[in-house]
Motif scaffolding. Structure first.
Motif, mmCIF file in Angstrom:
data_model
loop_
_atom_site.group_PDB
_atom_site.id
_atom_site.type_symbol
_atom_site.label_atom_id
_atom_site.label_comp_id
_atom_site.label_asym_id
_atom_site.label_seq_id
_atom_site.Cartn_x
_atom_site.Cartn_y
_atom_site.Cartn_z
ATOM 1 N N THR A 70 29.514 54.257 -58.627
ATOM 2 C CA THR A 70 30.328 53.074 -58.827
ATOM 3 C C THR A 70 31.545 53.431 -59.672
ATOM 4 O O THR A 70 31.436 54.178 -60.633
ATOM 5 C CB THR A 70 29.510 51.989 -59.568
ATOM 6 O OG1 THR A 70 28.359 51.688 -58.800
ATOM 7 C CG2 THR A 70 30.325 50.737 -59.798
ATOM 8 N N THR A 71 32.687 52.891 -59.291
ATOM 9 C CA THR A 71 33.864 53.007 -60.134
ATOM 10 C C THR A 71 34.410 51.608 -60.373
ATOM 11 O O THR A 71 34.224 50.707 -59.563
ATOM 12 C CB THR A 71 34.971 53.871 -59.489
ATOM 13 O OG1 THR A 71 35.425 53.253 -58.291
ATOM 14 C CG2 THR A 71 34.476 55.278 -59.192
ATOM 15 N N LEU A 72 35.056 51.441 -61.497
ATOM 16 C CA LEU A 72 35.748 50.203 -61.819
ATOM 17 C C LEU A 72 37.232 50.475 -61.611
ATOM 18 O O LEU A 72 37.746 51.505 -62.047
ATOM 19 C CB LEU A 72 35.470 49.805 -63.267
ATOM 20 C CG LEU A 72 33.991 49.587 -63.594
ATOM 21 C CD1 LEU A 72 33.769 49.542 -65.099
ATOM 22 C CD2 LEU A 72 33.491 48.327 -62.945
ATOM 23 N N GLY A 73 37.910 49.585 -60.921
ATOM 24 C CA GLY A 73 39.314 49.809 -60.616
ATOM 25 C C GLY A 73 40.234 48.924 -61.434
ATOM 26 O O GLY A 73 39.958 47.752 -61.631
ATOM 27 N N HIS A 74 41.314 49.512 -61.898
ATOM 28 C CA HIS A 74 42.356 48.769 -62.601
ATOM 29 C C HIS A 74 43.671 49.093 -61.906
ATOM 30 O O HIS A 74 44.157 50.228 -61.975
ATOM 31 C CB HIS A 74 42.426 49.166 -64.076
ATOM 32 C CG HIS A 74 43.511 48.449 -64.815
ATOM 33 N ND1 HIS A 74 43.335 47.183 -65.327
ATOM 34 C CD2 HIS A 74 44.779 48.810 -65.106
ATOM 35 C CE1 HIS A 74 44.460 46.796 -65.908
ATOM 36 N NE2 HIS A 74 45.345 47.765 -65.790
ATOM 37 N N ASN A 75 44.213 48.119 -61.202
ATOM 38 C CA ASN A 75 45.476 48.336 -60.508
ATOM 39 C C ASN A 75 46.646 47.922 -61.374
ATOM 40 O O ASN A 75 46.563 46.972 -62.152
ATOM 41 C CB ASN A 75 45.482 47.578 -59.182
ATOM 42 C CG ASN A 75 44.713 48.327 -58.129
ATOM 43 O OD1 ASN A 75 43.525 48.596 -58.292
ATOM 44 N ND2 ASN A 75 45.369 48.689 -57.060
ATOM 45 N N VAL A 76 47.720 48.651 -61.226
ATOM 46 C CA VAL A 76 48.941 48.414 -61.989
ATOM 47 C C VAL A 76 50.081 48.120 -61.011
ATOM 48 O O VAL A 76 50.021 48.512 -59.845
ATOM 49 C CB VAL A 76 49.269 49.624 -62.896
ATOM 50 C CG1 VAL A 76 48.221 49.778 -63.993
ATOM 51 C CG2 VAL A 76 49.388 50.919 -62.096
ATOM 52 N N PRO A 77 51.117 47.429 -61.475
ATOM 53 C CA PRO A 77 52.176 47.012 -60.555
ATOM 54 C C PRO A 77 53.056 48.140 -60.027
ATOM 55 O O PRO A 77 53.615 48.036 -58.943
ATOM 56 C CB PRO A 77 52.998 46.008 -61.359
ATOM 57 C CG PRO A 77 52.619 46.185 -62.769
ATOM 58 C CD PRO A 77 51.285 46.858 -62.799
ATOM 59 N N ASN A 78 53.196 49.228 -60.795
ATOM 60 C CA ASN A 78 54.128 50.288 -60.410
ATOM 61 C C ASN A 78 53.480 51.659 -60.500
ATOM 62 O O ASN A 78 52.628 51.902 -61.358
ATOM 63 C CB ASN A 78 55.361 50.275 -61.324
ATOM 64 C CG ASN A 78 56.070 48.956 -61.289
ATOM 65 O OD1 ASN A 78 56.561 48.538 -60.239
ATOM 66 N ND2 ASN A 78 56.116 48.273 -62.423
ATOM 67 N N ARG A 79 53.923 52.551 -59.655
ATOM 68 C CA ARG A 79 53.443 53.934 -59.636
ATOM 69 C C ARG A 79 53.580 54.575 -61.024
ATOM 70 O O ARG A 79 52.703 55.286 -61.490
ATOM 71 C CB ARG A 79 54.264 54.707 -58.591
ATOM 72 C CG ARG A 79 53.952 56.156 -58.470
ATOM 73 C CD ARG A 79 54.981 56.839 -57.538
ATOM 74 N NE ARG A 79 54.577 58.177 -57.184
ATOM 75 C CZ ARG A 79 54.668 59.227 -58.004
ATOM 76 N NH1 ARG A 79 55.156 59.081 -59.226
ATOM 77 N NH2 ARG A 79 54.271 60.413 -57.602
ATOM 78 N N GLU A 80 54.689 54.289 -61.679
ATOM 79 C CA GLU A 80 54.989 54.887 -62.986
ATOM 80 C C GLU A 80 54.074 54.401 -64.097
ATOM 81 O O GLU A 80 54.092 54.946 -65.198
ATOM 82 C CB GLU A 80 56.447 54.603 -63.369
ATOM 83 C CG GLU A 80 57.467 55.172 -62.411
ATOM 84 C CD GLU A 80 57.617 54.357 -61.112
ATOM 85 O OE1 GLU A 80 57.305 53.149 -61.096
ATOM 86 O OE2 GLU A 80 58.049 54.950 -60.104
ATOM 87 N N ASP A 81 53.271 53.375 -63.842
ATOM 88 C CA ASP A 81 52.368 52.834 -64.863
ATOM 89 C C ASP A 81 51.050 53.598 -64.955
ATOM 90 O O ASP A 81 50.316 53.446 -65.930
ATOM 91 C CB ASP A 81 52.050 51.362 -64.563
ATOM 92 C CG ASP A 81 53.279 50.475 -64.589
ATOM 93 O OD1 ASP A 81 54.220 50.782 -65.353
ATOM 94 O OD2 ASP A 81 53.297 49.479 -63.849
ATOM 95 N N VAL A 82 50.736 54.404 -63.949
ATOM 96 C CA VAL A 82 49.423 55.066 -63.891
ATOM 97 C C VAL A 82 49.267 56.106 -64.991
ATOM 98 O O VAL A 82 48.313 56.056 -65.777
ATOM 99 C CB VAL A 82 49.172 55.679 -62.491
ATOM 100 C CG1 VAL A 82 47.873 56.472 -62.477
ATOM 101 C CG2 VAL A 82 49.150 54.594 -61.423
ATOM 102 N N ALA A 83 50.161 57.083 -65.063
ATOM 103 C CA ALA A 83 50.026 58.184 -66.028
ATOM 104 C C ALA A 83 49.988 57.706 -67.478
ATOM 105 O O ALA A 83 49.133 58.165 -68.253
ATOM 106 C CB ALA A 83 51.128 59.216 -65.818
#
Length: 142
Positions: A70-83
């Motif tokens: 199982t993984t928990l997902g957290h989505n962000v609005p922009n590609r640049e927000d991930v790192a």
């Protein structure tokens, strides 16, 4: 059964340590008299609960609770927000499992595990934009 998840409960060996980790990510802690530490999310709640108490409640030994895939997902609005979010998690005590990178399906993501091994994906999915309150919308569906 309605198509929704109301509460995600993570069994934990050290409630204070795990709560401090999520607080370091900027989440606001809500204690309750029943021993749960909760973090209200958008439409759901993440609850931390003593692992042994969770096993007792279910009626299983801790050894049989296992760690499912199982993984928990957290989505962000922009590609640049991930790192930067992965870096913040690492600074708070997470282990980076996969650094931020492009994905074959067109998104951008990375993975970390919290101090007790719960795995989180931080992702930007250009095909599933976040709603006005930050809610995830699979393939843009509201």
């Amino acid at each position: 059964m309605d198509q929704r998840v109301s509460l995600i409960t993570l069994g934990t060996r050290n409630m204070d340590r795990l709560a401090a980790f999520y607080e370091a990510l900027g989440w606001v802690r809500v204690d309750s008299p029943d021993g749960v530490i909760a973090f209200d999310l958008i439409g759901q709640t993440l609850g931390l609960y003593p692992l042994q108490a969770l096993a007792d409640e279910i009626g299983l030994p801790v050894s049989e609770l296992g760690h499912g895939a199982t993984t928990l997902g957290h989505n962000v609005p922009n590609r640049e927000d991930v790192a930067p979010l992965l870096a913040r998690a690492e600074a708070a005590g997470a282990k980076i499992l996969k650094p931020a990178q492009d994905v074959f399906w067109g998104g951008h993501h990375g993975y970390f595990s919290d101090p007790e091994g719960h795995i989180w994906e931080v992702a930007h999915n250009p095909f599933s934009p976040l709603g006005p309150k930050g809610e995830f919308q699979w393939n843009g569906a509201a």
